[in-house]
Design a protein around this motif. Structure first.
Motif, mmCIF file in Angstrom:
data_model
loop_
_atom_site.group_PDB
_atom_site.id
_atom_site.type_symbol
_atom_site.label_atom_id
_atom_site.label_comp_id
_atom_site.label_asym_id
_atom_site.label_seq_id
_atom_site.Cartn_x
_atom_site.Cartn_y
_atom_site.Cartn_z
ATOM 1 N N TRP A 95 36.553 34.143 28.334
ATOM 2 C CA TRP A 95 37.427 33.198 29.472
ATOM 3 C C TRP A 95 37.737 33.971 30.546
ATOM 4 N N LEU A 96 37.746 35.324 30.503
ATOM 5 C CA LEU A 96 38.278 35.792 31.898
ATOM 6 C C LEU A 96 37.032 36.030 32.831
ATOM 7 N N LEU A 97 35.712 36.570 32.539
ATOM 8 C CA LEU A 97 34.743 36.855 33.355
ATOM 9 C C LEU A 97 34.164 35.732 33.975
ATOM 10 N N PRO A 98 33.966 35.573 35.204
ATOM 11 C CA PRO A 98 33.489 34.404 35.970
ATOM 12 C C PRO A 98 31.969 34.314 35.755
ATOM 13 N N ASP A 99 31.432 33.118 35.740
ATOM 14 C CA ASP A 99 29.972 32.993 35.620
ATOM 15 C C ASP A 99 29.272 33.838 36.599
ATOM 16 N N GLY A 100 28.159 34.592 36.320
ATOM 17 C CA GLY A 100 27.381 35.197 37.323
ATOM 18 C C GLY A 100 27.928 36.516 37.551
ATOM 19 N N CYS A 101 28.799 36.973 36.992
ATOM 20 C CA CYS A 101 29.684 38.161 37.355
ATOM 21 C C CYS A 101 28.534 39.364 37.376
ATOM 22 N N THR A 146 29.497 42.371 39.158
ATOM 23 C CA THR A 146 30.445 43.786 39.303
ATOM 24 C C THR A 146 31.785 43.629 38.571
ATOM 25 N N VAL A 147 32.353 44.409 38.014
ATOM 26 C CA VAL A 147 33.685 44.254 37.368
ATOM 27 C C VAL A 147 34.181 45.485 37.348
ATOM 28 N N ILE A 148 35.338 45.635 37.734
ATOM 29 C CA ILE A 148 36.427 46.882 37.553
ATOM 30 C C ILE A 148 37.427 46.692 36.533
ATOM 31 N N ASP A 149 37.327 47.746 35.870
ATOM 32 C CA ASP A 149 38.672 48.021 34.680
ATOM 33 C C ASP A 149 39.314 48.745 35.359
ATOM 34 N N LEU A 150 40.515 48.428 35.769
ATOM 35 C CA LEU A 150 41.641 49.084 36.135
ATOM 36 C C LEU A 150 42.684 49.652 35.307
ATOM 37 N N ALA A 173 34.939 40.730 39.855
ATOM 38 C CA ALA A 173 36.202 40.634 38.835
ATOM 39 C C ALA A 173 36.796 41.797 38.853
ATOM 40 N N LEU A 174 38.249 41.892 38.671
ATOM 41 C CA LEU A 174 39.094 42.971 38.063
ATOM 42 C C LEU A 174 39.925 42.906 37.083
ATOM 43 N N LEU A 175 39.663 43.579 36.101
ATOM 44 C CA LEU A 175 40.546 43.428 34.855
ATOM 45 C C LEU A 175 41.275 44.461 34.576
ATOM 46 N N THR A 176 42.612 44.290 33.874
ATOM 47 C CA THR A 176 43.681 45.375 33.541
ATOM 48 C C THR A 176 44.053 45.226 32.084
ATOM 49 N N SER A 177 43.884 46.078 31.406
ATOM 50 C CA SER A 177 44.556 45.553 29.949
ATOM 51 C C SER A 177 45.678 46.632 29.775
ATOM 52 N N ILE A 218 44.194 44.861 45.249
ATOM 53 C CA ILE A 218 43.307 44.413 44.225
ATOM 54 C C ILE A 218 42.626 43.234 45.043
ATOM 55 N N ALA A 219 43.338 42.537 45.910
ATOM 56 C CA ALA A 219 42.674 41.359 46.815
ATOM 57 C C ALA A 219 41.719 42.181 47.703
ATOM 58 N N ARG A 220 42.140 43.336 48.279
ATOM 59 C CA ARG A 220 41.067 43.871 49.159
ATOM 60 C C ARG A 220 39.738 44.184 48.486
ATOM 61 N N ILE A 221 39.740 44.624 47.150
ATOM 62 C CA ILE A 221 38.487 45.212 46.296
ATOM 63 C C ILE A 221 37.881 43.650 46.137
ATOM 64 N N LEU A 222 38.597 42.617 45.850
ATOM 65 C CA LEU A 222 37.838 41.264 45.159
ATOM 66 C C LEU A 222 36.970 40.480 46.639
ATOM 67 N N ARG A 223 35.873 40.051 46.074
ATOM 68 C CA ARG A 223 35.612 39.021 46.737
ATOM 69 C C ARG A 223 35.922 37.784 46.842
ATOM 70 N N GLY A 224 35.836 36.867 47.822
ATOM 71 C CA GLY A 224 36.558 35.604 47.847
ATOM 72 C C GLY A 224 36.025 34.897 46.735
ATOM 73 N N GLY A 225 36.890 34.238 46.004
ATOM 74 C CA GLY A 225 36.558 33.625 44.778
ATOM 75 C C GLY A 225 36.365 34.589 43.656
ATOM 76 N N GLY A 226 36.824 35.790 43.824
ATOM 77 C CA GLY A 226 36.790 36.738 42.580
ATOM 78 C C GLY A 226 38.059 36.392 41.741
ATOM 79 N N THR A 227 37.784 37.352 40.404
ATOM 80 C CA THR A 227 38.868 37.030 39.499
ATOM 81 C C THR A 227 39.546 38.054 39.456
ATOM 82 N N PHE A 228 40.917 38.134 39.211
ATOM 83 C CA PHE A 228 41.833 38.982 38.702
ATOM 84 C C PHE A 228 42.453 38.632 37.454
ATOM 85 N N GLY A 229 42.072 39.405 36.584
ATOM 86 C CA GLY A 229 42.709 39.350 35.092
ATOM 87 C C GLY A 229 43.776 40.053 34.486
ATOM 88 N N VAL A 230 44.792 39.883 34.065
ATOM 89 C CA VAL A 230 45.563 40.748 33.247
ATOM 90 C C VAL A 230 45.673 40.573 31.392
#
Length: 260
Positions: free
Chosen positions: A32-38, A40-44, A101-105, A120-132
């Protein structure tokens, strides 16, 4: 999450146990969280890498950012496929617009939203996903609630706090989208983790109120919980039990035109 006085850094005191006992994230949450074609993702606030290990099977480039060097050492050793970096939600050693995408658990409550959201917004590309991700024992199940209450009461007594306050949980506000992100989306998932008695006691011992205890107090609480698991749940030796879990996932999309 800056500085050694940060409460979240206390988890490094039991880094090996944390790595061994903490349950991972259900695959449906990442679906559900990861965008299509992701790509690079950051685990924060990656801890010892419970989420990281799931991400490397799905995303070509995984960057794990963690402020505690004790946790980060274990992550780097056990998950070499990921790039492990020291850093915090408020200051990440990564270039602008470098991630899809950037996720934090289980870590949003340790972060300063006023500083973390722009970073977080600085790191993400436009249209990127921030997930908690919030991934808790399901205390709506009777035996889980009873076990949770018992363990929290033991910890409260061991720390000298009022046992009547043992079951209170601090409310953590959700991230506010503001101008940087689109509306919040949410999904709730139910799943189970199959655990032995030793693993169940270990999971309870990774709660923040357990980590705040002295090593001797933690040992005594573990002994008490072990007895409860054996005598009340009938669980010992190689026998296992399915621990009901509830996973709440939040997702926001980075607004392409907004400037942090």
């Amino acid at each position: 999450m800056d500085g050694s006085a940060t409460p979240g850094l206390s988890f490094g005191e039991i880094a090996e146990r944390y790595d061994r006992c903490r349950p991972g994230v259900p695959s449906a949450a990442l679906d559900w969280l990861l965008p299509d074609g992701c790509e690079t993702v950051i685990d924060l606030a990656a801890g010892t890498g419970a989420l990281t290990r799931s991400l490397v099977d799905r995303v070509p480039q995984v960057v794990a950012v963690e402020p505690d060097p004790r946790m980060l050492d274990i992550l780097a050793r056990n998950c070499p496929q990921a790039r492990a970096l020291p850093g915090s939600a408020e200051q990440m050693p990564l270039p602008d617009r470098s991630s899809d995408a950037l996720l934090t658990s289980m870590a949003w409550h340790w972060m300063d939203p006023r500083r973390a959201l722009p970073e977080i917004a600085r790191i993400l590309r436009g249209g990127g996903t921030f997930g908690v991700i919030w991934n808790h024992r399901d205390v709506n199940v009777g035996w889980v609630a009873a076990l949770d209450n018992f363990s929290r009461t033991l910890r409260a007594r061991a720390s000298g706090r009022d046992a009547a306050d043992a079951t209170s949980r601090r409310h953590v506000p959700d991230p506010a989208p503001g101008l940087l992100f689109g509306p919040m989306n949410e999904v709730r998932l139910s799943w189970t983790a199959r655990l032995s008695a030793e693993e169940l006691v270990g999971v309870l011992g990774t709660d923040s109120s357990a980590i705040a205890l002295s090593a001797e107090a933690r040992r005594l609480v573990d002994d008490g919980v072990t007895g409860y698991v054996r005598d009340v749940l009938g669980l010992s030796g190689d026998r296992t039990i399915e621990l009901p879990m509830e996973c709440r996932c939040l997702s926001m999309t980075r607004n392409p035109g907004a400037v942090p």
